[in-house]
Design a protein around this motif. Structure first.
Motif, PDB file in Angstrom:
ATOM      1  N   ILE A 236       1.681  28.010   8.478  1.00  0.00           N
ATOM      2  CA  ILE A 236       0.640  27.910   9.500  1.00  0.00           C
ATOM      3  C   ILE A 236      -0.663  28.469   8.955  1.00  0.00           C
ATOM      4  O   ILE A 236      -0.744  29.627   8.557  1.00  0.00           O
ATOM      5  CB  ILE A 236       1.055  28.649  10.785  1.00  0.00           C
ATOM      6  N   ILE A 237      -1.683  27.618   8.947  1.00  0.00           N
ATOM      7  CA  ILE A 237      -2.996  28.019   8.445  1.00  0.00           C
ATOM      8  C   ILE A 237      -3.879  28.483   9.597  1.00  0.00           C
ATOM      9  O   ILE A 237      -4.587  29.471   9.494  1.00  0.00           O
ATOM     10  CB  ILE A 237      -3.653  26.853   7.679  1.00  0.00           C
ATOM     11  N   ARG A 238      -3.824  27.762  10.704  1.00  0.00           N
ATOM     12  CA  ARG A 238      -4.629  28.118  11.874  1.00  0.00           C
ATOM     13  C   ARG A 238      -3.899  27.619  13.109  1.00  0.00           C
ATOM     14  O   ARG A 238      -3.339  26.529  13.112  1.00  0.00           O
ATOM     15  CB  ARG A 238      -6.000  27.481  11.784  1.00  0.00           C
ATOM     16  N   ALA A 239      -3.937  28.395  14.176  1.00  0.00           N
ATOM     17  CA  ALA A 239      -3.268  27.998  15.410  1.00  0.00           C
ATOM     18  C   ALA A 239      -4.126  28.353  16.615  1.00  0.00           C
ATOM     19  O   ALA A 239      -4.752  29.413  16.650  1.00  0.00           O
ATOM     20  CB  ALA A 239      -1.912  28.683  15.530  1.00  0.00           C
ATOM     21  N   GLN A 240      -4.150  27.439  17.556  1.00  0.00           N
ATOM     22  CA  GLN A 240      -4.803  27.688  18.836  1.00  0.00           C
ATOM     23  C   GLN A 240      -3.874  27.078  19.880  1.00  0.00           C
ATOM     24  O   GLN A 240      -3.944  25.886  20.176  1.00  0.00           O
ATOM     25  CB  GLN A 240      -6.178  27.046  18.885  1.00  0.00           C
TER      26      GLN A 240
END
Length: 134
Positions: free
Chosen positions: A32-36
Motif C-alpha cells: 500500500i502506497i497511499r490510502a484514503q
C-alpha cells in the motif's frame, strides 16, 4: 512482475478485505502506497501489486468483478526546476528518499526510479513546483 494500480472502491465494497483476498486467493502481494478509505464513503487505494503475471491479471479481473475500479498508475512526479527554490521541505516527507538535497550544493535531487508517486511532496512544496503529469 510488479504493477502499480489505483483502486477506487464503491461505498459498499470499502469494508471488503481486498489485500487479504489478493494474498490468499491469488498469491499477489499488495504494497500500500497511499490510502484514503472511510466507512460509507468511496475509497481510494494506490498499491503496488507483485506476483506472477497470470495471477496479477486474475486478481485485477476479480477486483473488477467486485465493481472496484482498477486503473494502472502511469502518473509521474514532475518538478519545475525554474520554480523550485531548493528549500528541501519535500525531502522530509518523501518516504523512499527519491527527493534529496545535495550536501555540497544544496540543490534538490530527484531520483525518479525511487519515486512511488505517493504525492506527499506536492502539498508540502511552498512554491507549488511539484506536480503530477496527469
Amino acid at each position: 512482475m510488479k504493477k502499480r494500480v489505483t483502486l477506487i472502491f464503491p461505498k459498499r465494497t470499502v469494508q471488503m478485505p481486498v489485500t487479504y483476498r489478493l494474498a490468499k486467493d491469488f498469491n499477489v502481494a499488495a504494497n500500500i502506497i497511499r490510502a484514503q478509505v472511510a466507512p460509507n464513503q468511496v475509497g481510494t487505494l494506490v498499491v503496488e501489486l507483485s506476483g506472477d503475471i497470470d495471477e496479477l491479471e486474475a486478481a485485477i479481473e476479480w477486483m473488477r468483478s467486485q465493481e472496484i475500479n482498477v486503473s494502472l498508475a502511469s502518473r509521474e512526479i514532475m518538478i519545475d526546476e525554474d520554480s523550485c527554490v531548493d528549500c528541501g521541505l519535500c525531502t522530509g516527507v518523501c518516504p523512499t528518499k527519491a527527493l534529496t538535497l545535495d550536501p555540497e550544493t544544496f540543490k534538490l535531487n530527484f531520483t525518479r526510479s525511487r519515486c512511488v508517486v505517493c504525492e506527499q511532496c506536492i502539498p508540502t512544496c511552498p512554491v507549488e513546483a511539484i506536480s503530477t503529469n496527469l
